[in-house]
Design an enzyme around this catalytic site. Structure first.
Site, PDB file in Angstrom:
ATOM      1  N   PHE B 236       0.602  -1.223   0.349  1.00 16.58           N
ATOM      2  CA  PHE B 236      -0.299  -0.117   0.004  1.00 16.58           C
ATOM      3  C   PHE B 236       0.800   1.272   0.504  1.00 16.58           C
ATOM      4  O   PHE B 236       0.601   2.048   1.289  1.00 16.58           O
ATOM      5  CB  PHE B 236      -0.827   0.397   1.526  1.00 16.58           C
ATOM      6  N   GLY B 452      -0.203  -8.772  -4.607  1.00 16.08           N
ATOM      7  CA  GLY B 452      -1.863  -9.043  -4.511  1.00 16.08           C
ATOM      8  C   GLY B 452      -2.622  -8.386  -4.975  1.00 16.08           C
ATOM      9  O   GLY B 452      -4.003  -8.706  -5.234  1.00 16.08           O
ATOM     10  N   THR B 453      -1.608  -7.998  -6.208  1.00 17.14           N
ATOM     11  CA  THR B 453      -2.418  -6.647  -7.017  1.00 17.14           C
ATOM     12  C   THR B 453      -3.195  -7.592  -8.327  1.00 17.14           C
ATOM     13  O   THR B 453      -4.247  -7.356  -9.343  1.00 17.14           O
ATOM     14  CB  THR B 453      -1.760  -6.264  -7.845  1.00 17.14           C
ATOM     15  N   GLY B 494       1.435  -0.200 -12.490  1.00 14.03           N
ATOM     16  CA  GLY B 494       2.063  -1.169 -12.734  1.00 14.03           C
ATOM     17  C   GLY B 494       1.877  -1.842 -14.444  1.00 14.03           C
ATOM     18  O   GLY B 494       2.436  -2.396 -14.929  1.00 14.03           O
ATOM     19  N   GLN B 576      -9.237  -5.694  -6.038  1.00 12.02           N
ATOM     20  CA  GLN B 576      -8.589  -4.695  -5.915  1.00 12.02           C
ATOM     21  C   GLN B 576     -10.079  -3.587  -5.384  1.00 12.02           C
ATOM     22  O   GLN B 576      -9.287  -2.211  -4.624  1.00 12.02           O
ATOM     23  CB  GLN B 576      -7.997  -3.876  -7.623  1.00 12.02           C
ATOM     24  N   GLY B 640      -5.116   2.263 -14.044  1.00 12.09           N
ATOM     25  CA  GLY B 640      -4.750   1.825 -12.909  1.00 12.09           C
ATOM     26  C   GLY B 640      -5.948   1.402 -12.220  1.00 12.09           C
ATOM     27  O   GLY B 640      -7.467   2.771 -12.175  1.00 12.09           O
ATOM     28  N   GLU B 643      -5.987   2.386  -6.604  1.00 14.81           N
ATOM     29  CA  GLU B 643      -6.077   3.132  -5.247  1.00 14.81           C
ATOM     30  C   GLU B 643      -7.184   3.765  -5.158  1.00 14.81           C
ATOM     31  O   GLU B 643      -7.847   4.349  -4.644  1.00 14.81           O
ATOM     32  CB  GLU B 643      -5.071   4.149  -6.071  1.00 14.81           C
TER      33      GLU B 643
END
Ligand SMILES: Cc1cc2nc3c(=O)[nH]c(=O)nc-3n(C[C@H](O)[C@H](O)[C@H](O)COP(=O)(O)OP(=O)(O)OC[C@H]3O[C@@H](n4cnc5c(N)ncnc54)[C@H](O)[C@@H]3O)c2cc1C
Ligand code: SF4
Ligand code: FES
Ligand code: FES
Lengths: 318, 679, 150
Positions: B236, B452-453, B494, B576, B640, B643
């Site tokens: 995180f 863990g993504t 990522g 996520q 992404g 977040e």
């Protein structure tokens, strides 16, 4: 963690060598040893003693062995049926895993969760007598409004003990000097000038059981915390109530997370006995007890919280 | 070449490493068996927030048989200078914050290391510590840039004049507390020297970055540092760069000549690995009576440390989310005797959107306008409008009575709230290699980390499609710094970044006409990209109930609708999103570092006292998405997703609490004691 | 001391301060049980001791002479497959604890004199001793619910 020697207790009156401590479920003691707050030289394991039974007493009451695990206690059919306040309180505490480990005796004797106490690098009159009490001017949102002193405002964190207090539980103790028993309330010392002295047990005295008298009224426990589960109380109320024709004939009330010991609300009980079972009398009773509260900067909300809880729990029972 | 009937991307493939994770076979940094002479490290942390460490005395009787070394600045090996002063561990006598690493004990057993560390006598000359952030400080300063590289201040139009002239105005201050990333796996390293090569099993979000940093500090050629990061128990943001545990473990291994394992105790994570800065935010919004914004003014105050400037980009989202003729944003910092704040999931966006989205709610109330309507009238993106409108339908917003304190069920006050969400769609340069194996299967390699993504899984899908083969013919290797360079697993970039490199390498191999290996570096293409103004969007909706007796808040429903580019794997993507929303709930209701200025630190430094949401707190969380594939700026069309779930969801909850109770809490978290007096 | 782990008997000689968790991880190489907090505050270290779920970080191994422990490595339980199906994890660090805890929890419910109905709310409360910072909670509950329904 300081090193120690380990032995198992073989008899109830085994006693303790100097510097020794009993070990039960370990969920509090091992925690504090890792933190360097508890530093026993000898650990005497009491979990192998035959103290893990719940038995009926002749007067209709119940004897709970000191070694009974919290989860077994909460699930015991008689506890569920006759003492729901106790079952509810135990289940409101900690987690399923911890309740499988924690014992009746250990739960009563667990130490405060005051954040300074739990950190050996902080000053704290309880873990380092004379070093001061940083909580008074620092973090005390979850500390005592009743029964504290200028030396210490720690709260006792147990849920179970609050229910037992409302149930008029009696503690059975055994030690080298023999066996004795006393009301649960007499197990705890208020901090006064000596906050490091918390319990009335003599060194080597073992809690063997907790007795509950028979014939309670209807009862309930309500706990409030900062998240929905797996958190210590910020306030709780245990109540046992008997109402006849709209009048309170008997009531026993205890508050959790507001005082250095599970707080028996004698003044509130006094104010309520013989009164109509109405919200007004419940609130008046709460006020009678809370008049003695001495809140600090950040914990005055507990007065409102307990007041509301008392009314809500008693309304639910009547 | 085989043509596959179905593309792998877009399929809800299960996690490739899943079986290892549910059987306990997956290994994390502190779990590698590296020989019989493994030693354990334990850090002694500063008990004061400022001062100098003048000496360390070791009691020769404590754990004498097992202690191998006690390192502190008086005897620790010198490190070369790097760019992160937090990593210059045991190099100086200066104490910059409480909890800073002052000494390291290395011992044969974990038990001995811990006991010996606790017994060290640290001789310290303390100095007074200054730890309290406030708007009133006279030493606030304006940083030159805010993270990662934004201007600190922006201004268009005459905000003061526009605000003063606005018929409807909101002028409010919101604050958010220090927050702690608290991944379930504490930061850990197992370090060993194999000859003059340093091998680190390390828990981090960027293996090549950690390797490069350690190479600099230990003055090694980069190829002689090997970082292995197969599984990471969450980060995180807090594992985005090397943390002191990696440096200390490497140092200890060098001094003792043994492999050394250093897993930080949970309590140390609250000081040694970064945190989200507390913020105080002043928001001034002006609008016309029909709800068009005329002025937006957002000033954010945050802290940094004495060691190092980290400036969070708190007000940056306010620059683009809504349109107004006059917009001003700015940042101020205080240098405190505190640890250096760092990235925590959506740094900047998450706290900044508490300020903006709660202020927008207050403006909607002042305008007697539906809060969704207000946002739609001012949204800078049609994607945001879509999320708000469709989200409102799906959540069931429409029969909402806008007045607060109207719905009651027994003791519970019930209310609903909304907030927008956005997060930049970023891509960073990366390199990947694809190989045809003798078995006919393919191996795709990139030095990425899967925290863990679902990276390992999604990259497999991307590679399969680019190679035109079924996904079970592709083996993805990640988590090793010696593989081709990958960018950091951060900034929700990522998958976009690594996926681009993987696509490039796989296509090159496919089109190579028979060669066995191809490598692709996306740097040039990424550099040509104009990344400005590219964002994912979303809308968050919350239904809460507040107990009138106790002030306890429960979130009955939390719903998020996103426009986040193509969703490459719905199974892992959904996780996520809901993971971000869950952390958003923690931010709204539970999480806070409780500062005691007298002792100079957060006193609730463990998981019993720093409350993250539990199972029981999560009653219903749902994430859905709109199809906006093709919006993403990379070959996969993705943006992404890691977040955005924490951006706006806290504000939706805070706004719902207002709607339920009529109580406006402007300092997070919304604890029961802040509500109780008003219920 | 003797410890039976996943059916295998081990004879261990250890510092009395060693917790069950450290005995498993550092002495037996069984790293399935995780250390998230070392203080009973997260549930990552959950194992089954004589079939009951416990936090292995707060149990001193010396107290367990002759006891039988099951870790995630020793489990073959339908809930594991359900975790895969419903994506009941992300980073996986809380997962062995969640799995051991759910196995213990299902057993507690089954062996109760007055078996509870395992509603979602009931599952959530009973599983609250297992934190998941990745926020896989709804997926975990779904996985457990489907096993409980059998
Ligand atoms: C994360 C966490 C959350 C928790 N949440 C809650 C909560 O919400 N509510 C709550 O009530 N509790 C909570 N607890 C505390 C838990 O209930 C206690 O730690 C537990 O009940 C202690 O019992 P034990 O058997 O493990 O005691 P031990 O840790 O073994 O012993 C505690 C103390 O009692 C002494 N002792 C034990 N047995 C005897 C005996 N028979 N005679 C004399 N002395 C004895 C020991 O010497 C020691 O000093 C929590 C604990 C943790 C770690
Ligand atoms: S309240 Fe008591 S336990 Fe807490 S710091 Fe003060 S003296 Fe210590
Ligand atoms: S490691 Fe045991 S509960 Fe966290
Ligand atoms: S899966 Fe990461 S903490 Fe639960």
């Amino acid at each position: 963690m300081k090193t120690f020697t380990y032995r198992t207790a073989t008899a109830l009156d085994d006693g303790l060598e100097p510097g020794a401590t009993f070990l039960a479920g370990g969920t509090n003691l091992v925690d504090l040893m890792k933190l360097g707050v508890a530093t026993p030289e000898v650990l005497v394991d009491v979990t192998k003693l035959p103290l893990d039974e719940v038995t009926d007493l002749p007067d209709g009451g119940l004897r709970i062995g000191a070694g009974v695990r919290n989860s077994d206690l909460a699930a015991h059919p008689r506890v569920r049926r006759d003492y729901p306040v106790l079952s509810q309180a135990v289940l409101a505490g900690a987690s399923g895993q911890l309740r499988n480990m924690a014992t009746t005796g250990g739960n009563l004797l667990q130490r405060t969760r005051c954040r300074y106490f739990m950190d050996a690098t902080m000053p704290c009159n309880k873990h380092s007598p004379g070093s001061g009490c940083p909580a008074r001017s620092g973090d005390h949102r979850n500390l005592a409004i009743l029964g504290g002193s200028s030396s210490c405002i720690a709260t006792h964190p147990s849920d179970m003990a609050v229910a037992l207090t409302a149930l008029d539980a009696v503690v059975q103790v055994s030690g080298p000097a023999g066996a004795r028993s006393f009301p649960l309330g007499d197990l705890y010392l208020l901090p006064g000038e000596t906050p490091h002295r918390e319990f009335t047990l003599e060194h080597g005295e073992l809690i063997t059981a907790v007795d509950l008298p028979g014939g309670s009224g209807s009862s309930a426990y309500r706990k409030v915390r900062d998240r929905a589960s797996y958190a210590f109380a910020v306030g709780s109320v245990a109540a046992v109530l008997t109402v006849a024709e709209g009048t309170v004939t008997d009531v026993r009330l205890a508050f959790g997370a507001v005082a250095p010991k599970p707080w028996r609300a004698h003044a509130a009980e006094e104010a309520l006995r013989g009164r109509p079972a109405t919200r007004e009398s419940f609130l008046a009773a709460a006020d009678a007890e809370l008049a003695a509260a001495e809140p600090l900067r950040d914990n005055a909300f507990k007065i409102t919280l307990i007041r509301n809880l008392v009314a809500s729990v008693l309304e639910g029972l009547s | 070449m085989t043509a596959t009937s179905e593309r792998a991307v877009g399929q809800p493939l299960r996690r490739i490493e899943g079986p290892d994770k549910v059987t306990g076979a997956a290994r994390y940094a502190a779990e590698y068996q590296v020989g019989d002479d493994l030693a354990y490290g334990w850090v002694a942390q500063s008990p004061v927030a400022g001062g100098t460490l003048t000496g360390v005395t070791v009691d020769p009787l404590v754990e004498a048989d097992d202690v191998l070394a006690v390192l502190w600045h008086g005897n620790a090996p010198r490190l070369a200078e790097g760019d992160d002063p937090e990593l210059a561990v045991l190099q100086s006598d200066r104490i910059s914050y409480r909890g800073q690493a002052l000494a390291l004990v290395v011992a044969r057993t974990l038990e001995a290391a811990r006991a010996a560390a606790a017994s060290l006598q640290l001789s310290i000359d303390p100095s007074p510590a200054d730890t309290v952030l406030s708007f009133a400080r006279d030493d606030l300063y304006t940083p030159e840039k805010v993270n990662p590289d934004f201007p600190s201040e922006t201004s268009t139009g005459d905000v003061s004049a526009a605000f003063d002239a606005a018929p409807v105005r909101v002028d409010v201050t919101y604050s958010t507390p220090a927050l702690h990333n608290s991944p379930m796996e504490p930061h850990a390293t197992t370090a060993l020297w194999e000859g003059d090569e340093l091998v680190l099993y390390d828990s981090n979000q960027h293996p090549p970055g950690v390797a490069a940093t350690l190479a600099t500090l230990f003055e090694l050629p980069p190829e002689r540092v090997h970082v292995i990061t197969e599984h990471v128990g969450g980060g995180f943001g807090s594992k985005g760069t090397a943390r002191p545990n990696a440096v200390l473990a490497a140092m200890a291994a060098r001094v003792t000549g043994r492999p050394v394992r250093l897993a930080l105790p949970r309590q140390a994570l609250f000081s040694m690995v970064g945190h989200r800065t507390p913020t105080i935010q002043q928001l001034r919004l002006g609008a016309t009576p029909d709800g068009k914004l005329t002025a937006i003014d957002h000033l954010a105050v945050a802290h940094t440390s004495r060691l190092f400037e980290f400036a969070e980009q708190t007000a940056v989202t306010t620059r683009h989310l809504y349109e107004a003729p006059a917009v001003r944003t700015g940042h101020r910092l205080a240098r405190l005797d505190m640890p250096t704040p760092r990235w925590m999931r959506a740094p900047g966006e998450a706290p900044g959107m508490v300020g903006l989205e709660c202020a927008m709610d207050e403006l909607a109330i002042a305008l007697s306008l539906d809060p969704i309507e207000l946002r739609v009238r001012n949204a800078s993106s049609s994607l945001l409008t879509d999320c708000l409108r469709h989200g409102a339908d799906r959540f069931g917003w429409h029969d909402r009575d806008p007045r607060p304190r109207q719905r009651r069920d027994g003791d519970w006050w019930i209310g609903t709230g909304v907030a927008s969400a956005t997060y930049p769609a970023m891509v960073q340069p990366s390199t990947a290699r694809a190989r045809r194996l003798s078995t006919g299967d393919y191996e795709v390699s990139i030095a990425a980390a899967d925290l863990g993504t679902g990276a390992r899984t999604v990259l497999t899908q991307i590679a399969a499609d680019a190679l035109d083969v079924p996904h079970d013919r592709v083996r993805v290797r990640i988590g090793d710094s010696t593989l081709p360079f990958a960018s950091v697993a951060g900034g929700s970039s990522g998958t976009a970044s690594w996926g681009w490199a993987v696509t490039g390498a796989c296509r090159a191999l496919r089109d190579s006409g028979g060669s066995d290996e191809a490598t692709f570096d996306s740097s040039d293409l990424v550099e040509q990209l104009n990344q400005e103004g590219k964002h994912a969007y979303g809308a968050h909706f919350a239904e809460v109930r507040v107990d009138a007796v106790t002030g306890e808040v429960r979130v009955t429903r939390l719903y998020g609708l996103y426009a986040a580019g193509r969703i490459l794997n719905p199974r892992t993507a959904r996780s996520q999103f809901i993971g971000g929303m869950t952390m958003g709930m923690g931010m709204a209701l539970h999480e806070e570092g409780v500062l005691d200025p007298n002792v100079g630190t957060w006193v609730n430094h463990d998981l019993a006292e720093y409350h993250v949401p539990t199972h029981a707190d999560i009653e219903s969380i749902t994430a859905e998405w709109l199809d906006d594939a093709g919006e993403g700026q990379n070959p996969m069309g993705s943006k992404g997703i890691g977040e955005i779930g924490i951006v706006g969801s806290p504000a939706a909850i805070v706004n719902a609490v207002w709607h339920a109770t009529g109580v406006r809490v402007r300092d997070l978290p919304v604890r029961l004691d802040k509500l109780l007096p008003h219920l | 001391m003797d410890l039976v782990v996943n059916g295998d008997r081990h004879t261990l000689e250890m510092d009395p301060r060693t917790t069950l968790l450290d005995a498993l991880r550092e002495h037996l190489g069984l790293t399935g049980a995780k250390k998230g907090c070392d203080h009973g505050q997260c549930g990552a270290c959950t194992v089954l001791l004589e079939g009951r779920r416990v936090n292995s970080c707060l149990i001193l191994a010396v107290t367990l002479d002759g006891a039988s422990v099951t870790t995630v490595e020793g489990l073959a339980h339908p809930v594991q497959e359900k975790f895969l199906e419903h994506d009941g994890f992300q980073c996986g660090y809380c997962t062995p604890g969640q799995i051991c805890s759910s196995v213990g929890m299902l057993d507690e419910a089954l062996s109760d004199d007055d078996p509870p109905e395992l509603s979602d709310a009931e599952i959530r409360e009973r599983m609250s001793g297992n934190l998941c910072r990745c926020g896989a909670y709804p997926n975990i509950v779904r996985a457990i619910r489907e096993v409980a329904a059998r």
